[in-house]
Design an enzyme around this catalytic site. Structure first.
Site, PDB file in Angstrom:
ATOM      1  N   SER A   7       0.833  -1.205   0.000  1.00  0.00           N
ATOM      2  CA  SER A   7       0.000   0.000   0.000  1.00  0.00           C
ATOM      3  C   SER A   7       0.866   1.252   0.000  1.00  0.00           C
ATOM      4  CB  SER A   7      -0.911   0.019   1.223  1.00  0.00           C
ATOM      5  OG  SER A   7      -1.449   1.318   1.367  1.00  0.00           O
ATOM      6  N   HIS A  42      -1.160  -1.217  -4.286  1.00  0.00           N
ATOM      7  CA  HIS A  42      -2.450  -0.865  -3.673  1.00  0.00           C
ATOM      8  C   HIS A  42      -2.525   0.642  -3.459  1.00  0.00           C
ATOM      9  CE1 HIS A  42      -5.945  -2.013  -1.099  1.00  0.00           C
ATOM     10  NE2 HIS A  42      -5.565  -1.010  -0.314  1.00  0.00           N
ATOM     11  N   ASP A  77      -4.820   3.732  -1.941  1.00  0.00           N
ATOM     12  CA  ASP A  77      -5.902   4.023  -0.999  1.00  0.00           C
ATOM     13  C   ASP A  77      -6.428   5.441  -1.193  1.00  0.00           C
ATOM     14  OD1 ASP A  77      -6.117   1.677   0.780  1.00  0.00           O
ATOM     15  OD2 ASP A  77      -3.998   2.109   1.166  1.00  0.00           O
ATOM     16  N   MET A 103      -8.984   8.263  -0.096  1.00  0.00           N
ATOM     17  CA  MET A 103      -9.854   8.632   1.042  1.00  0.00           C
ATOM     18  C   MET A 103     -10.398  10.033   0.803  1.00  0.00           C
ATOM     19  SD  MET A 103      -7.394   7.442   4.123  1.00  0.00           S
ATOM     20  CE  MET A 103      -6.605   5.837   4.143  1.00  0.00           C
ATOM     21  N   HIS A 153      -8.312   1.055  -4.075  1.00  0.00           N
ATOM     22  CA  HIS A 153      -9.245   0.884  -2.951  1.00  0.00           C
ATOM     23  C   HIS A 153      -9.891   2.230  -2.661  1.00  0.00           C
ATOM     24  CE1 HIS A 153      -9.591  -0.034   1.675  1.00  0.00           C
ATOM     25  NE2 HIS A 153     -10.772   0.051   1.093  1.00  0.00           N
ATOM     26  N   MET A 190     -12.086   4.553  -0.661  1.00  0.00           N
ATOM     27  CA  MET A 190     -12.775   4.789   0.610  1.00  0.00           C
ATOM     28  C   MET A 190     -13.486   6.127   0.480  1.00  0.00           C
ATOM     29  SD  MET A 190      -9.765   3.368   3.062  1.00  0.00           S
ATOM     30  CE  MET A 190      -8.579   3.458   1.726  1.00  0.00           C
ATOM     31  N   MET A 212     -11.404  -5.714   5.367  1.00  0.00           N
ATOM     32  CA  MET A 212     -10.633  -4.768   6.182  1.00  0.00           C
ATOM     33  C   MET A 212     -10.343  -5.425   7.531  1.00  0.00           C
ATOM     34  SD  MET A 212     -10.148  -2.211   4.275  1.00  0.00           S
ATOM     35  CE  MET A 212      -9.140  -1.370   5.512  1.00  0.00           C
ATOM     36  N   GLY A 255      -9.084   4.169   6.987  1.00  0.00           N
ATOM     37  CA  GLY A 255      -8.798   5.593   7.163  1.00  0.00           C
ATOM     38  C   GLY A 255      -7.350   5.883   7.520  1.00  0.00           C
ATOM     39  N   PHE A 256      -6.672   4.912   8.093  1.00  0.00           N
ATOM     40  CA  PHE A 256      -5.295   5.160   8.546  1.00  0.00           C
ATOM     41  C   PHE A 256      -4.449   3.906   8.405  1.00  0.00           C
ATOM     42  CE2 PHE A 256      -8.233   7.825  10.834  1.00  0.00           C
ATOM     43  CZ  PHE A 256      -7.687   9.090  10.663  1.00  0.00           C
ATOM     44  N   GLY A 257      -3.184   4.127   8.103  1.00  0.00           N
ATOM     45  CA  GLY A 257      -2.233   3.023   8.120  1.00  0.00           C
ATOM     46  C   GLY A 257      -1.724   2.839   9.547  1.00  0.00           C
ATOM     47  N   GLY A 258      -0.999   1.773   9.766  1.00  0.00           N
ATOM     48  CA  GLY A 258      -0.311   1.573  11.035  1.00  0.00           C
ATOM     49  C   GLY A 258      -1.165   1.166  12.224  1.00  0.00           C
ATOM     50  N   ASP A 317      -6.608  -6.311   4.258  1.00  0.00           N
ATOM     51  CA  ASP A 317      -6.013  -4.969   4.310  1.00  0.00           C
ATOM     52  C   ASP A 317      -6.018  -4.412   5.733  1.00  0.00           C
ATOM     53  OD1 ASP A 317      -5.142  -2.426   3.722  1.00  0.00           O
ATOM     54  OD2 ASP A 317      -6.879  -1.879   2.484  1.00  0.00           O
ATOM     55  N   GLY A 318      -4.827  -4.197   6.269  1.00  0.00           N
ATOM     56  CA  GLY A 318      -4.686  -3.519   7.563  1.00  0.00           C
ATOM     57  C   GLY A 318      -3.960  -4.351   8.599  1.00  0.00           C
ATOM     58  N   GLY A 319      -2.860  -3.790   9.121  1.00  0.00           N
ATOM     59  CA  GLY A 319      -2.128  -4.460  10.197  1.00  0.00           C
ATOM     60  C   GLY A 319      -1.453  -5.749   9.775  1.00  0.00           C
ATOM     61  N   GLY A 361       1.101  -1.900   4.189  1.00  0.00           N
ATOM     62  CA  GLY A 361       1.623  -0.536   4.081  1.00  0.00           C
ATOM     63  C   GLY A 361       2.860  -0.377   4.934  1.00  0.00           C
ATOM     64  N   SER A 362       2.652  -0.174   6.248  1.00  0.00           N
ATOM     65  CA  SER A 362       3.787   0.086   7.144  1.00  0.00           C
ATOM     66  C   SER A 362       4.818  -1.037   7.129  1.00  0.00           C
ATOM     67  CB  SER A 362       3.332   0.267   8.598  1.00  0.00           C
ATOM     68  OG  SER A 362       2.002   0.621   8.677  1.00  0.00           O
TER      69      SER A 362
HETATM   70  C1  DX5 Z   1      -6.345   1.718   5.548  1.00  0.00           C
HETATM   71  C2  DX5 Z   1      -5.885   1.354   4.162  1.00  0.00           C
HETATM   72  C3  DX5 Z   1      -4.754   0.396   4.146  1.00  0.00           C
HETATM   73  C4  DX5 Z   1      -3.495   0.869   4.821  1.00  0.00           C
HETATM   74  C5  DX5 Z   1      -2.873  -0.323   5.470  1.00  0.00           C
HETATM   75  O1  DX5 Z   1      -7.539   2.423   5.468  1.00  0.00           O
HETATM   76  O2  DX5 Z   1      -6.943   0.773   3.426  1.00  0.00           O
HETATM   77  O3  DX5 Z   1      -4.478  -0.056   2.815  1.00  0.00           O
HETATM   78  O4  DX5 Z   1      -2.562   1.446   3.959  1.00  0.00           O
HETATM   79  O5  DX5 Z   1      -1.802   0.101   6.213  1.00  0.00           O
HETATM   80  P1  DX5 Z   1      -1.042  -0.842   7.220  1.00  0.00           P
HETATM   81  O6  DX5 Z   1      -0.510  -2.001   6.416  1.00  0.00           O
HETATM   82  O7  DX5 Z   1       0.025   0.040   7.770  1.00  0.00           O
HETATM   83  O8  DX5 Z   1      -2.037  -1.276   8.255  1.00  0.00           O
HETATM   84 ZN    ZN Z   2      -6.492  -0.187   1.416  1.00  0.00          ZN
END
Ligand code: DX5
Ligand code: ZN
Length: 214
Positions: free
Chosen positions: A6, A31, A33, A35, A64, A66, A135, A140-143, A173-175, A195-196
């Site tokens: 991501s 990927h 994102d 928003m 993706h 959002m 999800m 809405g946020f990475g990490g 997607d996420g964490g 992502g992270s």
């Molecule tokens: C969150 C995004 C994700 C995000 C994942 O709303 O849809 O794609 O980038 O980030 P990580 O991998 O850091 O959880």
């Molecule tokens: Zn995403």
């Protein structure tokens, strides 16, 4: 395992360098994102940035959205040459019509479920889908930390997919990291978004290889 890094976690002041790292990696997709600050409490990037990214990305784009009313953006997403257009089930008033328009535009259709949205929402659409994006954090946020209940949803989705004869990929997607990725692989995920875990590393390619090997 297929991997879709991501871009949200990349260094936006140096996007071409970040994308070059993904181009030379074993990643399967990139990927993106989007928003809108309405559907989710954050704003990321939009079409001007994605158009620029599409010119240099050698990986197929996994977009993706959002956003509210994602059906408005089908042609714009097609114009950047996206492989997948993912829309949230919670954001679509007429999901079947939106999936139809994504296909008419020549893209693969993905439907995304938030953590509290049950897999059963897809019973009457799964046979039309190319991908389901679960999800594993609130969008809405990475990490953010991975929500463990996602593992149960992956197993349920796998069962629904086999019952319906659908060939939709199961994407998460996420964490996602090495530990949660392993659990997801065991549960039956096909594609991991990260992502992270990928970009907050001195060696993104190595992180991608770790996920690929799961
Ligand atoms: C969150 C995004 C994700 C995000 C994942 O709303 O849809 O794609 O980038 O980030 P990580 O991998 O850091 O959880
Ligand atoms: Zn995403």
């Amino acid at each position: 395992m297929k991997v879709s890094p991501s871009l949200l976690a990349a260094d936006f002041s140096n996007l071409s360098k970040e994308i070059a790292k993904i181009n030379s990696s074993e990643a399967d997709y990139l990927h993106l994102d989007v928003m809108d600050g309405v559907y989710v409490p954050n704003i990321s990037f939009g079409f001007p940035v994605m158009e620029a990214v599409s010119r240099i990305s050698e990986k197929p784009l996994d977009v993706h959205l959002m956003t509210v009313e994602p059906q408005k953006w089908v042609n714009r997403v097609r114009d950047i040459g996206a492989e997948f257009m993912n829309v949230h089930v919670e954001a679509c008033r007429h999901l079947d019509r939106t999936v139809y328009s994504i296909h008419q535009a020549g893209m693969k259709a993905g439907v995304t479920l938030n953590p509290a949205t049950p897999v059963s929402m897809l019973v009457d659409i799964i046979s039309e889908l190319d991908l389901v994006l679960l999800m594993s954090v609130n969008p809405g946020f990475g990490g953010q930390p991975f929500i463990m209940n996602t593992l149960k949803k992956v197993r349920e989705l796998k069962e629904l997919r086999s019952k319906s004869g659908s060939k939709a990929f199961i994407e998460i997607d996420g964490g996602v990291n090495e530990t949660t990725g392993k659990l997801l692989a065991e549960a039956g995920a096909d594609i991991l978004v990260a992502g992270s875990f990928v970009f907050n590393s001195d060696n993104p390619k190595e992180r991608i290889d770790i996920l690929k090997s799961l």
